[in-house]
Design an enzyme around this catalytic site. Sequence first.
Site, PDB file in Angstrom:
ATOM      1  CB  SER A   1     -25.067 -19.038 -31.941  1.00 57.02           C
ATOM      2  OG  SER A   1     -25.055 -18.439 -33.219  1.00 57.02           O
TER       3      SER A   1
ATOM      4  CE  LYS B   1     -22.542 -20.578 -34.768  1.00 58.66           C
ATOM      5  NZ  LYS B   1     -22.656 -19.140 -34.677  1.00 58.66           N
TER       6      LYS B   1
ATOM      7  CB  SER C   1     -21.036 -16.980 -32.114  1.00 60.35           C
ATOM      8  OG  SER C   1     -22.180 -17.796 -32.197  1.00 60.35           O
TER       9      SER C   1
ATOM     10  CE  LYS D   1     -21.578 -20.212 -29.595  1.00 63.08           C
ATOM     11  NZ  LYS D   1     -22.124 -18.820 -29.522  1.00 63.08           N
TER      12      LYS D   1
END
Length: 230
Positions: A23, A26, A78, A183
């Site tokens: 993720s 992203k 997320s 992140k």
Amino acid sequence: IYDRTGKRILFEKNGKKQFKMASTTKIMTATVVLENAKLDDVVTIENKVAWTGGSRLGLKKDDKITVHDLLYGLLLVSGNDAAVALAIHVGGSVEGFAEMMNNKAKELGLQNTHFVTPHGLDRDGHYTTALELAKIVDYATKNKKVAEVVATKQHTVTINGYPKTISNTNELLGYLDGVTGGKTGYTSKAGRCLTTTVNRDGFEIITVVLGADTRKIRTQDTIKLIEYTY
């Protein structure tokens, strides 16, 4: 460890080796969205979005939500459903959006990064390197909105006019001095991943950990990298 001012590597281990990045993908998703959509655009959720698996914002078919709130759902919890919703809204399809992501990667001069999805769930041909992911984060967080969202601990989004409060999955935010954002990421093939932006007394770095076996190791490794630098 990437020095944001000098654009140089301070420390690396397998920093140029291709890895799945889960993720942390992203960050690029948010960048492409912000450069191609308006924050107040309203998105109506399609059936394929509602059925997206993994971590989710909790969107259902025919829900209405702004691009602004989808970005928070994308980067705080997320949400894979938020990622697909944004991809379809901006790129017309997941495939079309992935092409936009790859075009952006080429624009940034990245040679060992390739995107297949906007969320980072395991797919063949979806990869980056720790160094190139650091460069993506460096570019992305120059956008004030991206920087603002990844620095947010908690936010209330509105879905169909109803509020929903969500919290950031980044455990270092508000815990470790100087951490300004980051992140998280996890899939079975990518392992535990984490990007972190840090600013202490005006000296800014980005740390990237990919492929950690556990969440604890991911966090400990990141803390070690930050303390090693400062």
